[in-house]
Design an enzyme around this catalytic site. Sequence first.
Site, mmCIF file in Angstrom:
data_model
loop_
_atom_site.group_PDB
_atom_site.id
_atom_site.type_symbol
_atom_site.label_atom_id
_atom_site.label_comp_id
_atom_site.label_asym_id
_atom_site.label_seq_id
_atom_site.Cartn_x
_atom_site.Cartn_y
_atom_site.Cartn_z
ATOM 1 N N ASP A 1 -4.550 -1.158 -6.303
ATOM 2 C CA ASP A 1 -4.968 -1.660 -4.998
ATOM 3 C C ASP A 1 -6.389 -2.236 -5.061
ATOM 4 O O ASP A 1 -7.375 -1.530 -4.860
ATOM 5 C CB ASP A 1 -4.867 -0.488 -4.007
ATOM 6 C CG ASP A 1 -5.173 -0.882 -2.580
ATOM 7 O OD1 ASP A 1 -5.651 -2.007 -2.350
ATOM 8 O OD2 ASP A 1 -4.954 -0.043 -1.688
ATOM 9 N N SER B 1 -8.590 -1.934 -1.834
ATOM 10 C CA SER B 1 -9.265 -0.649 -1.633
ATOM 11 C C SER B 1 -10.416 -0.467 -2.610
ATOM 12 O O SER B 1 -11.501 -0.026 -2.222
ATOM 13 C CB SER B 1 -8.282 0.511 -1.809
ATOM 14 O OG SER B 1 -7.382 0.531 -0.742
ATOM 15 N N TYR C 1 -1.816 -1.716 8.830
ATOM 16 C CA TYR C 1 -2.901 -2.616 9.250
ATOM 17 C C TYR C 1 -2.999 -2.669 10.776
ATOM 18 O O TYR C 1 -2.095 -2.216 11.475
ATOM 19 C CB TYR C 1 -2.645 -4.030 8.706
ATOM 20 C CG TYR C 1 -2.795 -4.126 7.216
ATOM 21 C CD1 TYR C 1 -4.057 -4.145 6.631
ATOM 22 C CD2 TYR C 1 -1.689 -4.176 6.385
ATOM 23 C CE1 TYR C 1 -4.213 -4.225 5.263
ATOM 24 C CE2 TYR C 1 -1.828 -4.262 5.011
ATOM 25 C CZ TYR C 1 -3.098 -4.282 4.449
ATOM 26 O OH TYR C 1 -3.244 -4.367 3.094
ATOM 27 N N GLN D 1 -1.111 2.565 -5.589
ATOM 28 C CA GLN D 1 -2.507 2.875 -5.227
ATOM 29 C C GLN D 1 -3.478 2.499 -6.344
ATOM 30 O O GLN D 1 -4.567 1.997 -6.098
ATOM 31 C CB GLN D 1 -2.642 4.363 -4.924
ATOM 32 C CG GLN D 1 -2.687 4.618 -3.444
ATOM 33 C CD GLN D 1 -2.739 6.084 -3.087
ATOM 34 O OE1 GLN D 1 -2.765 6.950 -3.957
ATOM 35 N NE2 GLN D 1 -2.741 6.356 -1.813
ATOM 36 N N ARG E 1 0.850 -1.204 0.000
ATOM 37 C CA ARG E 1 0.000 0.000 0.000
ATOM 38 C C ARG E 1 0.877 1.243 0.000
ATOM 39 O O ARG E 1 0.930 1.986 0.966
ATOM 40 C CB ARG E 1 -0.969 -0.080 1.149
ATOM 41 C CG ARG E 1 -2.050 -1.054 0.724
ATOM 42 C CD ARG E 1 -3.052 -1.316 1.729
ATOM 43 N NE ARG E 1 -4.360 -1.397 1.095
ATOM 44 C CZ ARG E 1 -5.449 -1.714 1.745
ATOM 45 N NH1 ARG E 1 -5.418 -1.956 3.016
ATOM 46 N NH2 ARG E 1 -6.605 -1.773 1.116
#
Length: 379
Positions: free
Chosen positions: A130, A133, A230, A127, A122
């Site tokens: 991802d 997400s 996380y 991005q 991440r």
Amino acid sequence: MKIGVPRESEANETRVAATPETVKKFIALGFEVAVEKGAGTASRILDADFTEAGATIAASAEQALADADVVLKVRRPSAAELAHIRKGALVIATMDPYGAEAEVKAMGDAGVTAIAMEFMPRITRAQVMDVLSSQANLAGYQAVIEAAEEYDRAFPMMMTAAGTVPAARVFVMGAGVAGLQAIATARRLGAQVTATDVRPAAKEQVESLGAKFIAVEDEEFRQAETAGGYAKPMSEEYQKKQRELVASHIAKQDVVITTALIPGRPAPKLVTSEMLATMKPGSVLVDLAVERGGNVEGAKPGKIAKVGDVKIIGYLNMPGRLAASASSLYAKNLYAFAETLVDKAEKKLAVNWDDDLVKATVLTRDGAVVHPAFAAEKQ
Ligand code: NAD
């Protein structure tokens, strides 16, 4: 260079790993693309749309996969699909490898290079790739829509000539990507929203969306975020304090959306049967962690469970309920990554095995399981 896109074979999987938009881009990179007949139907993409984008339509998965150098999928390939994928092909998908060590080994044995998109670091550069997400964001939105559907009252406060309807109280547990979108969606519908998380960084994000943050903010909470962003598994002592806080709060809620996950572990149990018993009749919970064992006691995968007068929605594959949006974003994530594996001048695959993104995501290669999290377990 050939790309194969089979129709997802798992029941309940409505998404597809390529769209006409990404097919066009792959063709511009020098690929030929074969898409299995009907692969996009559940995502509102017709075979004709794929053909117009330049793909050929394969009559079967076998045909779509035959000779493919790159296979694009949503889910890990089944044994039947694996049998049709040639040795050395790159298979790019969400591999869901925890608890599936035998299936991971089978991909190694089949000689394919399996790439697990959910292991994408991440970092800013990644991005756009991802998938966690892009899909969690839609899941968070859809969770609120499903809750609103099952809740027998209105979400916003309404002052009418006939009287006032109070705003629904919505509590979001776990304020990562899905949780933040659930907060935003519930707020847009006019609900009064509170949220909790174990990561301190979540507090500001929750508050910036206009929701109230509640959490046990002790020393363990201040240390609860890993370097990767996380949550850590919390101690028994912390969980006890958290349960006490949640127990008093949850009794006043109408809707609870749970999204709490810890990578590679079962989901933490956050809502107990005792807490459910204190909730008002007609309250609705949505457990987005149900595929990882669930945050809510009594949640049933794929079903709406009724516990007393409370409903727990445990739908599987929440992003798949918005298949057209989910496929569009997922396919773009895959394209963004696959593009980095191509030598654009030579129009050929040129994977840099030392690239951090590749190193983080490759599960199997050259007949072996190579990802550190799984290779070690094998020995
Ligand atoms: P996730 O799906 O792993 O977990 C969902 C949420 O549950 C997380 O916020 C987690 O902290 C929370 N949680 C775990 N245990 C809990 C418990 N016992 N009680 C309450 N909450 C609990 O998380 P995610 O949505 O994938 O996000 C993880 C992190 O990655 C976040 O910090 C997010 O901001 C970050 N992120 C970064 C990027 C990027 O920089 N490219 C992109 C997306 C997400």
